[in-house]
Design a protein around this motif. Structure first.
Motif, mmCIF file in Angstrom:
data_model
loop_
_atom_site.group_PDB
_atom_site.id
_atom_site.type_symbol
_atom_site.label_atom_id
_atom_site.label_comp_id
_atom_site.label_asym_id
_atom_site.label_seq_id
_atom_site.Cartn_x
_atom_site.Cartn_y
_atom_site.Cartn_z
ATOM 1 N N SER A 173 -66.880 -23.115 -6.457
ATOM 2 C CA SER A 173 -68.170 -22.718 -5.746
ATOM 3 C C SER A 173 -67.501 -22.497 -4.250
ATOM 4 O O SER A 173 -66.511 -22.822 -3.902
ATOM 5 N N GLN A 174 -68.313 -21.808 -3.529
ATOM 6 C CA GLN A 174 -68.295 -21.261 -2.226
ATOM 7 C C GLN A 174 -68.187 -22.707 -1.330
ATOM 8 O O GLN A 174 -67.235 -22.884 -0.364
ATOM 9 N N GLN A 175 -68.851 -23.811 -1.820
ATOM 10 C CA GLN A 175 -68.871 -24.934 -1.000
ATOM 11 C C GLN A 175 -67.512 -25.670 -0.986
ATOM 12 O O GLN A 175 -67.121 -26.479 -0.219
ATOM 13 N N ASP A 176 -67.035 -25.761 -2.477
ATOM 14 C CA ASP A 176 -65.442 -26.221 -2.419
ATOM 15 C C ASP A 176 -64.533 -25.686 -1.679
ATOM 16 O O ASP A 176 -63.959 -26.130 -1.196
ATOM 17 N N PHE A 177 -64.553 -24.415 -1.912
ATOM 18 C CA PHE A 177 -63.377 -23.465 -1.181
ATOM 19 C C PHE A 177 -63.809 -23.630 0.391
ATOM 20 O O PHE A 177 -62.547 -24.189 1.012
ATOM 21 N N GLN A 178 -64.958 -23.849 0.850
ATOM 22 C CA GLN A 178 -65.153 -23.917 2.247
ATOM 23 C C GLN A 178 -64.726 -25.329 2.848
ATOM 24 O O GLN A 178 -64.183 -25.769 3.824
ATOM 25 N N GLN A 179 -64.941 -26.395 1.860
ATOM 26 C CA GLN A 179 -64.627 -27.655 2.093
ATOM 27 C C GLN A 179 -63.042 -27.982 2.072
ATOM 28 O O GLN A 179 -62.344 -28.498 2.953
ATOM 29 N N GLN A 180 -62.368 -27.124 1.364
ATOM 30 C CA GLN A 180 -60.988 -27.173 1.204
ATOM 31 C C GLN A 180 -60.517 -26.790 2.319
ATOM 32 O O GLN A 180 -59.351 -26.919 3.093
ATOM 33 N N TYR A 181 -60.885 -25.426 2.679
ATOM 34 C CA TYR A 181 -60.524 -24.737 4.025
ATOM 35 C C TYR A 181 -60.554 -25.604 5.209
ATOM 36 O O TYR A 181 -59.608 -25.607 6.087
ATOM 37 N N ASN A 182 -61.800 -26.045 5.472
ATOM 38 C CA ASN A 182 -61.985 -27.004 6.617
ATOM 39 C C ASN A 182 -60.982 -28.237 6.434
ATOM 40 O O ASN A 182 -60.423 -28.418 7.696
ATOM 41 N N ASN A 183 -60.796 -28.951 5.417
ATOM 42 C CA ASN A 183 -59.825 -30.005 5.409
ATOM 43 C C ASN A 183 -58.526 -29.461 5.746
ATOM 44 O O ASN A 183 -57.804 -29.946 6.517
ATOM 45 N N GLU A 184 -57.836 -28.280 5.415
ATOM 46 C CA GLU A 184 -56.799 -27.719 5.759
ATOM 47 C C GLU A 184 -56.525 -27.312 7.069
ATOM 48 O O GLU A 184 -55.507 -27.686 7.794
ATOM 49 N N PHE A 185 -57.561 -26.669 7.448
ATOM 50 C CA PHE A 185 -57.644 -26.356 8.985
ATOM 51 C C PHE A 185 -57.359 -27.625 9.596
ATOM 52 O O PHE A 185 -56.767 -27.568 10.910
ATOM 53 N N GLN A 186 -58.432 -28.525 9.598
ATOM 54 C CA GLN A 186 -58.163 -29.808 10.365
ATOM 55 C C GLN A 186 -56.829 -30.548 10.431
ATOM 56 O O GLN A 186 -56.267 -31.147 11.278
ATOM 57 N N ARG A 187 -56.087 -30.463 9.094
ATOM 58 C CA ARG A 187 -54.930 -30.911 8.941
ATOM 59 C C ARG A 187 -53.886 -30.311 9.700
ATOM 60 O O ARG A 187 -53.128 -30.827 10.454
ATOM 61 N N LEU A 188 -53.730 -29.042 9.670
ATOM 62 C CA LEU A 188 -52.952 -28.042 10.570
ATOM 63 C C LEU A 188 -53.307 -28.494 12.047
ATOM 64 O O LEU A 188 -52.291 -28.520 12.867
ATOM 65 N N GLU A 189 -54.492 -28.490 12.159
ATOM 66 C CA GLU A 189 -54.867 -28.593 13.863
ATOM 67 C C GLU A 189 -54.294 -30.190 14.240
ATOM 68 O O GLU A 189 -53.883 -30.140 15.710
ATOM 69 N N GLN A 190 -54.322 -31.351 13.514
ATOM 70 C CA GLN A 190 -53.697 -32.467 14.044
ATOM 71 C C GLN A 190 -52.244 -32.453 13.937
ATOM 72 O O GLN A 190 -51.620 -32.983 14.715
#
Length: 624
Positions: free
Chosen positions: A52-69
């Motif tokens: 789902s698009q929801q799963d994709f967005q959740q994974q994208y947000n998780n990876e975005f936050q990980r790289l930000e940290q």
């Protein structure tokens, strides 16, 4: 909803760390992608199965936050580029596709995990143990802190164990043949005793001549080597909290006032330690309640009848809970109970609960002396922050008012103007190597010089002001500018070839038992180990030489830096590896084989799969 509160499925990078010990390393970092709720709109379909698009967005947000940290202050400028967004989006999509392919492959292999296996893994997880025993309180705290339910975590664990079984199958295909591995280890850790005779190049270089035609031909054939990158020299101000801290002092009056104004922050919250028996319907709940009324033990009934299997294993104990941790209906029922009492069945979102209060802790105000240091640091942070931004504002004003230099701005901040040497875009000094600063220096308004930049934020309370004082455009050095460099290079190249030929002649004489020429001698014995790879070029020569029985072998060689030498090989010894090193070596070789097997498996699965990417969604996602 209670099951959403106690058992709410959520992606968690913390839970990933715990599962990592038992899951397949190359997929567990994002395994949650295919566990989320389904959606009518897909990001991609893999063999007809929708991600789902929801799963994709959740994974994208998780990876975005990980790289930000991970990247810290540099992340802001980096993440604002189209290349970063496109790359991250593709990485997440590929990961989700691979995970779904592996999940489907696990189904094909009929890999299954029982509830009993999951229970055993939870109980045996080190992070959930206290003094060597499973602690339900620690486990429940983990679930609450990560917004996970016991059901969701059990499902994560089920998939992790399924993948672990798949990993085990891959491990079986990546076995090591003992005899071959023994020979490999001996060769990899083989040592050779050599002596090296260096042949001087200086005299031979002095003899060489280079024609104008050779120089021009080399220049014309290698013009790219003489490209001069864009160069700049800058002055800058480095604004950090240190410039503000000098003017900050925390007084007792401020500490006392802060304590009075923030008493709620220093008051420990009241907590309840609760247990429950969860039943699927009212009849079962009333039967359980009747059993309790007749004297049955609460913990025993919970273990036998509660369908919350994790808490049931501990007599229904949910551990210590804060207000708001559970749904209002659940907490309201617990609030009116005395310690030790249990409630009548409570209907919360279709599930029936008999709730028992095991213990309570009242709220309490911590004494000032206990929190003085904490308050002092909080006040200091606020004062430093305010002072820093005040100074930053003054610097910005002075930098704008006087564009001829940074002197006035530096005086306002109480810092020195620093100046660099010339540097290219790919050689920015560490103090200035932030994307926003680099862009300003090379592409912004200040890049052409004679303009002060605004303070550019590169971190928390960290700003930089730059001024380009000189700029040299990119270009190509002329033949005259490069002439001496080319001449020196060609002379050395000719000298290396000539001396290498001399070395090969000397080797022939040594093999005929003739002595070394005057002025050349071998150095002391050196032990070279193949695994150390001291000098790749020389290492390759030494370990391809064929040893000779009862006599020294010789060979002419060039080192990585072009130096010419003669290698005398005296002795060859198989690698002697202790058990610890051998185990590590075997493990690394096996890991490499497993990685190859994993890559080949995914390549094979992708080749056979029907993968349908929702290009419309991905393009919309890109534009956003």
């Amino acid at each position: 909803m209670l099951m959403e509160k106690l058992h709410h499925a959520a992606n968690s990078w913390v839970s990933k760390a715990i599962l990592g010990a038992i899951a397949v390393s190359f997929v567990i970092s994002g395994m949650y992608g295919y566990l989320g709720s389904s959606s009518d709109t897909s990001a991609v379909k893999v063999n007809g199965e929708e991600i789902s698009q929801q799963d994709f967005q959740q994974q994208y947000n998780n990876e975005f936050q990980r790289l930000e940290q991970q990247l810290g202050p540099q992340f802001a400028a980096l993440s604002d580029t189209p290349e970063f967004t496109a790359g991250l989006r593709q990485t997440v999509l590929n990961r989700l596709i691979d995970q779904e392919l592996l999940r489907q492959y696990g189904d094909e292999l009929n890999i299954a995990v029982s509830d009993e296996q999951i229970k055993r893994e939870i109980v045996r997880t080190p992070e959930f143990q206290v003094d060597g025993k499973f602690s339900n309180e620690t486990y429940q705290l983990f679930l609450r802190n990560n917004n996970l339910s016991s059901d969701a975590y059990a499902q994560y664990l089920r998939e992790a164990l399924r993948l672990a079984q798949l990993q085990s199958a891959l491990t079986d295909t990546a076995f090591l043949v003992p005899a071959s591995q023994e020979a490999f280890a001996k060769g990899f850790f083989q040592s050779r005793t050599v002596r090296l005779a260096h042949l001087p190049l200086a005299a031979e270089i002095a003899k060489q001549t280079v024609t104008e035609e050779e120089i021009r031909n080399y220049y014309d054939s290698n013009k790219s080597a003489f490209t001069v990158p864009e160069l700049i020299k800058v002055q800058y101000l480095d604004l950090t909290p240190a410039i503000a801290e000098k003017a900050v002092k925390v007084t007792d009056v401020e500490i006392q006032q802060y304590y009075q104004d923030h008493k709620a922050d220093f008051t420990t919250k009241g907590q309840e330690r609760l247990a429950h028996i969860q039943l699927a319907n009212e009849k079962d709940a009333l039967d359980a309640y009747e059993a309790l009324q007749k004297g049955a033990d609460f913990a025993t009934v919970a273990k036998e009848k509660s369908n919350d299997k994790v808490s049931a294993a501990n007599g229904g104990d949910l551990g210590w809970l804060n207000a708001g941790d559970l749904p209002k209906e659940f907490e309201d029922a617990a609030t009116i109970l005395e310690v030790g009492r249990y409630s009548t069945p409570v209907n919360v979102d279709g599930q029936f609960h008999i709730i028992r209060v095991l213990d309570r802790k009242d709220s309490a105000l911590l004494p000032l002396e206990q929190v003085r240091e904490q308050i002092t640091q909080a006040i200091r942070r606020d004062l430093v922050s305010n002072q820093f931004y005040s100074l930053e504002k003054q610097v910005a004003e002075k930098a704008f008012e006087d564009r001829t230099s940074l002197t006035a701005a530096a005086k306002a901040a109480g810092v020195e103007v620093k100046e660099t040497d010339y540097f290219p875009r790919n050689g920015v000094p560490a103090k200035l190597n932030f994307p926003s600063v680099v862009n300003a220096m090379f592409d912004g308004d200040v890049s052409q010089g004679n303009v002060n930049s605004e303070p550019m934020n590169v971190g928390e309370q960290h700003s930089i002001v730059v001024r380009v004082v000189d700029h040299k455009a990119e270009g190509t050095r002329s033949l005259d500018e490069a002439r001496q460099e080319i001449t020196d290079f060609l002379k050395r190249q000719k000298a290396e070839t000539a001396v290498l030929a001399q070395a090969e002649n000397i080797v022939k004489e040594l093999e005929a038992d003739k002595p070394l020429p005057a002025g050349i001698s071998f150095g002391a014995e050196e032990k070279w180990v193949y695994a150390e790879n001291k000098d790749p070029a020389l290492n390759n020569i030494i370990f391809t030489m064929q040893p000779k029985e009862n006599r020294t072998a010789y060979k002419a060689a060039k080192a990585n830096n072009g130096d010419v030498m003669i290698v005398a090989l005296d002795k060859v010894e198989d690698g002697q590896v202790d058990d610890t090193l051998r185990q590590r070596f075997d493990a690394q070789v096996l890991q490499d084989k497993m990685r190859d097997a994993q890559i080949h498996l995914l390549q094979s699965l992708r080749a056979k799969a029907k993968i349908e990417v929702n290009e419309s969604f991905m393009k919309q996602n890109e534009d956003n």
